[in-house]
Scaffold this motif. Structure first.
Motif, mmCIF file in Angstrom:
data_model
loop_
_atom_site.group_PDB
_atom_site.id
_atom_site.type_symbol
_atom_site.label_atom_id
_atom_site.label_comp_id
_atom_site.label_asym_id
_atom_site.label_seq_id
_atom_site.Cartn_x
_atom_site.Cartn_y
_atom_site.Cartn_z
ATOM 1 N N LYS A 134 -15.595 38.235 -37.748
ATOM 2 C CA LYS A 134 -15.322 38.376 -39.185
ATOM 3 C C LYS A 134 -14.996 37.027 -39.819
ATOM 4 O O LYS A 134 -15.304 36.793 -40.984
ATOM 5 N N LEU A 135 -14.365 36.131 -39.045
ATOM 6 C CA LEU A 135 -14.006 34.816 -39.574
ATOM 7 C C LEU A 135 -15.223 33.905 -39.734
ATOM 8 O O LEU A 135 -15.118 32.847 -40.335
ATOM 9 N N GLU A 136 -16.370 34.311 -39.216
ATOM 10 C CA GLU A 136 -17.597 33.539 -39.379
ATOM 11 C C GLU A 136 -18.431 34.041 -40.559
ATOM 12 O O GLU A 136 -19.501 33.520 -40.826
ATOM 13 N N HIS A 137 -17.934 35.046 -41.260
ATOM 14 C CA HIS A 137 -18.639 35.648 -42.388
ATOM 15 C C HIS A 137 -18.630 34.694 -43.575
ATOM 16 O O HIS A 137 -17.784 33.815 -43.661
ATOM 17 N N GLY A 156 -9.324 27.213 -34.287
ATOM 18 C CA GLY A 156 -10.222 26.261 -34.942
ATOM 19 C C GLY A 156 -10.952 26.873 -36.122
ATOM 20 O O GLY A 156 -11.137 26.225 -37.159
ATOM 21 N N SER A 157 -11.342 28.123 -35.985
ATOM 22 C CA SER A 157 -12.020 28.813 -37.089
ATOM 23 C C SER A 157 -11.090 28.963 -38.281
ATOM 24 O O SER A 157 -11.502 28.801 -39.424
ATOM 25 N N ILE A 158 -9.833 29.272 -37.994
ATOM 26 C CA ILE A 158 -8.860 29.447 -39.073
ATOM 27 C C ILE A 158 -8.569 28.104 -39.728
ATOM 28 O O ILE A 158 -8.450 28.017 -40.947
ATOM 29 N N ARG A 159 -8.472 27.055 -38.942
ATOM 30 C CA ARG A 159 -8.238 25.709 -39.503
ATOM 31 C C ARG A 159 -9.381 25.304 -40.432
ATOM 32 O O ARG A 159 -9.151 24.690 -41.475
#
Length: 96
Positions: A12-15, A48-51
């Motif tokens: 979902k964080l790659e959306h 890393g995705s959240i950063r």
């Protein structure tokens, strides 16, 4: 089960949609606060995705302008703060 939840949230964080991103980040924050104990440790592997979302720049919405993008950046900051917060150390019991 925790690893599966982390993997699903990672997808979902790659959306690209800022609404989906903001909701996924709110779920991360909620699960870090109230979820199973191993969740924050498992989710730190995906930090890393959240950063990257702290500086999210999406297309401006015709009606809401930059507000959805700002919501993603704010939610990312809050999620990282909760994800890496230090648990207060409990003082050793003196056993009286």
């Amino acid at each position: 089960v925790v690893a599966e939840i982390c993997d699903a949230l990672q997808r979902k964080l790659e959306h690209k949609n800022p609404v989906v991103l903001a909701k996924a980040l709110r779920v991360v924050r909620y699960l870090c606060n109230k979820g199973p104990t191993p969740f924050p440790r498992a989710m730190q592997k995906h930090a890393g995705s959240i950063r990257n979302l702290q500086s999210f720049k999406g297309a401006a919405d015709a009606l809401k302008g930059d507000a959805p993008n700002q919501a993603v950046r704010t939610a990312a900051n809050e999620a990282l703060a909760v994800l890496f917060q230090q648990q207060p150390q409990q003082p050793p019991s003196t056993g009286g």
